[in-house]
Design an enzyme around this catalytic site. Structure first.
Site, PDB file in Angstrom:
ATOM      1  N   SER A  95       0.791  -1.019   0.074  1.00 34.75           N
ATOM      2  CA  SER A  95       0.176   0.255   0.073  1.00 34.75           C
ATOM      3  C   SER A  95       1.366   0.849   0.495  1.00 34.75           C
ATOM      4  O   SER A  95       1.587   1.377   0.018  1.00 34.75           O
ATOM      5  CB  SER A  95      -0.638  -0.113   1.354  1.00 34.75           C
ATOM      6  OG  SER A  95      -1.546   1.507   1.298  1.00 34.75           O
ATOM      7  N   TYR A 105      -1.997  -0.131  10.042  1.00 30.11           N
ATOM      8  CA  TYR A 105      -2.427  -1.442   8.133  1.00 30.11           C
ATOM      9  C   TYR A 105      -0.655  -1.100   8.408  1.00 30.11           C
ATOM     10  O   TYR A 105      -0.222  -1.673   7.128  1.00 30.11           O
ATOM     11  CB  TYR A 105      -2.672  -0.250   8.519  1.00 30.11           C
ATOM     12  CG  TYR A 105      -3.278  -0.632   6.691  1.00 30.11           C
ATOM     13  CD1 TYR A 105      -4.335  -1.468   6.638  1.00 30.11           C
ATOM     14  CD2 TYR A 105      -2.727   0.193   5.872  1.00 30.11           C
ATOM     15  CE1 TYR A 105      -4.255  -1.738   5.070  1.00 30.11           C
ATOM     16  CE2 TYR A 105      -3.231   0.529   4.059  1.00 30.11           C
ATOM     17  CZ  TYR A 105      -4.066  -0.913   4.123  1.00 30.11           C
ATOM     18  OH  TYR A 105      -4.140  -1.263   2.690  1.00 30.11           O
TER      19      TYR A 105
HETATM   20  N1  LIG Z   1      -8.933   0.108  -2.145  1.00 27.48           N
HETATM   21  C1  LIG Z   1      -7.490   0.252  -1.495  1.00 27.48           C
HETATM   22  O1  LIG Z   1      -7.630   1.978  -1.557  1.00 27.48           O
HETATM   23  C2  LIG Z   1      -6.300   0.185  -1.395  1.00 27.48           C
HETATM   24  C3  LIG Z   1      -5.273   0.810  -1.298  1.00 27.48           C
HETATM   25  C4  LIG Z   1      -4.084  -0.048  -0.633  1.00 27.48           C
HETATM   26  C5  LIG Z   1      -4.197  -1.117  -0.696  1.00 27.48           C
HETATM   27  N2  LIG Z   1      -5.052  -2.248  -0.875  1.00 27.48           N
HETATM   28  C6  LIG Z   1      -5.039  -2.914  -0.253  1.00 27.48           C
HETATM   29  O2  LIG Z   1      -5.316  -4.030  -1.357  1.00 27.48           O
HETATM   30  C7  LIG Z   1      -5.945  -5.348  -0.480  1.00 27.48           C
HETATM   31  C8  LIG Z   1      -7.609  -5.236  -1.363  1.00 27.48           C
HETATM   32  O3  LIG Z   1      -8.158  -4.794  -0.678  1.00 27.48           O
HETATM   33  P1  LIG Z   1      -9.605  -4.000  -2.158  1.00 27.48           P
HETATM   34  O4  LIG Z   1      -9.596  -2.643  -1.672  1.00 27.48           O
HETATM   35  O5  LIG Z   1      -9.826  -4.610  -2.920  1.00 27.48           O
HETATM   36  O6  LIG Z   1     -10.508  -4.650  -0.412  1.00 27.48           O
HETATM   37  P2  LIG Z   1     -11.982  -5.180  -0.447  1.00 27.48           P
HETATM   38  O7  LIG Z   1     -12.134  -4.899   0.657  1.00 27.48           O
HETATM   39  O8  LIG Z   1     -13.301  -4.633  -1.702  1.00 27.48           O
HETATM   40  O9  LIG Z   1     -11.810  -6.809  -0.944  1.00 27.48           O
HETATM   41  C9  LIG Z   1     -10.441  -7.793   0.377  1.00 27.48           C
HETATM   42  C10 LIG Z   1     -11.255  -8.819   0.410  1.00 27.48           C
HETATM   43  O10 LIG Z   1     -10.716  -9.838   0.887  1.00 27.48           O
HETATM   44  C11 LIG Z   1     -11.400 -10.496   2.089  1.00 27.48           C
HETATM   45  N3  LIG Z   1     -10.700 -11.167   3.113  1.00 27.48           N
HETATM   46  C12 LIG Z   1     -11.301  -9.858   4.256  1.00 27.48           C
HETATM   47  N4  LIG Z   1     -10.263 -10.774   5.319  1.00 27.48           N
HETATM   48  C13 LIG Z   1     -10.089 -11.805   5.163  1.00 27.48           C
HETATM   49  C14 LIG Z   1      -9.322 -13.380   5.728  1.00 27.48           C
HETATM   50  N5  LIG Z   1      -9.046 -13.229   7.523  1.00 27.48           N
HETATM   51  N6  LIG Z   1      -9.514 -13.978   5.085  1.00 27.48           N
HETATM   52  C15 LIG Z   1      -9.732 -14.809   3.386  1.00 27.48           C
HETATM   53  N7  LIG Z   1     -10.599 -12.752   3.167  1.00 27.48           N
HETATM   54  C16 LIG Z   1     -10.400 -12.035   3.344  1.00 27.48           C
HETATM   55  C17 LIG Z   1     -12.885 -10.055   2.064  1.00 27.48           C
HETATM   56  O11 LIG Z   1     -13.475 -10.620   2.193  1.00 27.48           O
HETATM   57  C18 LIG Z   1     -12.392  -8.662   0.716  1.00 27.48           C
HETATM   58  O12 LIG Z   1     -13.220  -9.849  -0.549  1.00 27.48           O
HETATM   59  C19 LIG Z   1      -5.895  -5.051   0.447  1.00 27.48           C
HETATM   60  O13 LIG Z   1      -4.660  -6.150   1.344  1.00 27.48           O
HETATM   61  C20 LIG Z   1      -5.886  -3.768   0.856  1.00 27.48           C
HETATM   62  O14 LIG Z   1      -5.032  -3.153   2.440  1.00 27.48           O
HETATM   63  C21 LIG Z   1      -6.231  -1.557  -0.833  1.00 27.48           C
END
Ligand SMILES: NC(=O)c1ccc[n+]([C@@H]2O[C@H](COP(=O)([O-])OP(=O)(O)OC[C@H]3O[C@@H](n4cnc5c(N)ncnc54)[C@H](O)[C@@H]3O)[C@@H](O)[C@H]2O)c1
Length: 249
Positions: free
Chosen positions: A139, A152
């Protein structure tokens, strides 16, 4: 036989978009998530591209679940070529000293321990088969310090260390490990949040030189590039995809 990818957190957001993008390349997908509904939805989306997909319910913070999703993938597909180690949660956004120990444990358990367990079991299976390619989701908070996300940020800096150090040990054996560092990206969850809080969206985009959030499709494109042979000589990198956000901090 087609190539096979495991994607964790594939039931939503970046994981789901990447599943669909990889399917367009003819890659079969093991969809891993705790959320059954989202996971099954992704399987349906992937299958529209005429590739095989299975849903495996797993909580990545539990080592036995991680071993299970790796075993299940090997049983169904026979191998693992690609791993998008992506499941993660953001936490409440409270300042660190106001954050409960339980919340700290939970974020570390999913974001860092989940990622470590995943690489441990998956890389072993890959190396037994001659190698493979892994992309870990870090991230912006994994490459710079930011308020409201101390735990985080600690986990995402951990992801960066995991990525670089795995390469030091296993690149010679045919393993590639890279990480992505997305800035705020308009996944369904983020979109919903900003629709309810338009002022916060304004603040977030104001700090981004390109003056907009990223899209899941843009991230999926980068992950596809890094995972596949198109990026054969890129190893141990952390690629920022944030409209210039962290480079101007
Ligand atoms: N969206 C953003 O702005 C952003 C920015 C930087 C990093 N990220 C990272 O990207 C990754 C995905 O995030 P996203 O934005 O797609 O979020 P999201 O919430 O849309 O998707 C995350 C998925 O992970 C699953 N999940 C959560 N806990 C879990 C567990 N214990 N075991 C298995 N699955 C689990 C959830 O059910 C969900 O389907 C994460 O690691 C997040 O930290 C997101």
């Amino acid at each position: 036989m087609s190539n096979v990818a495991i994607i964790t957190g594939a039931g939503s957001g970046l994981g789901q978009s990447t599943a669909v993008r990889l399917a367009q390349e003819g890659i079969s997908i093991a969809v891993v998530d705790v959320n059954e509904q989202g996971g099954n939805e992704t399987v349906e989306l992937v299958k529209k591209h005429n590739v095989d997909a299975i849903f495996i319910k797993a909580d990545v913070s539990k080592k036995e679940d991680v071993k299970h999703y790796v075993d299940q993938t090997l049983e169904h597909f026979g191998k693992i070529d690609y791993f998008f180690n992506n499941a993660g949660i953001s936490g409440s956004g409270k300042y660190f000293l106001d954050t409960s120990i339980e919340e700290i444990d939970k974020i570390v358990g999913i974001n860092l321990m989940g990622a470590l367990y995943g690489v441990h079991y998956v890389a072993k299976a890959m190396l037994e088969n001659g190698g493979g390619s892994i992309v870990n989701t870090a991230s912006s908070a994994g490459v710079i310090g930011q308020d409201s996300v101390v735990t985080y940020s600690a986990t995402k800096h951990g992801i960066v260390g995991l990525t670089k150090s795995m390469v030091a040990e296993y690149a010679k054996d045919g393993l590639r490990v890279n990480a992505i560092a997305p800035g705020p990206t308009e996944t369904p969850m983020v979109k919903e949040f900003y629709e309810a809080n338009p002022k916060m969206k304004e603040n977030a985009t104001g700090g981004i030189p390109q003056k907009r959030l990223g899209t899941p499709e843009e991230v999926a494109e980068l992950v596809t590039f890094l995972l596949t042979s198109k990026a054969e000589y890129i190893n141990g990198e952390v690629i920022r995809i944030d409209g210039g956000f962290t480079n101007t901090k």
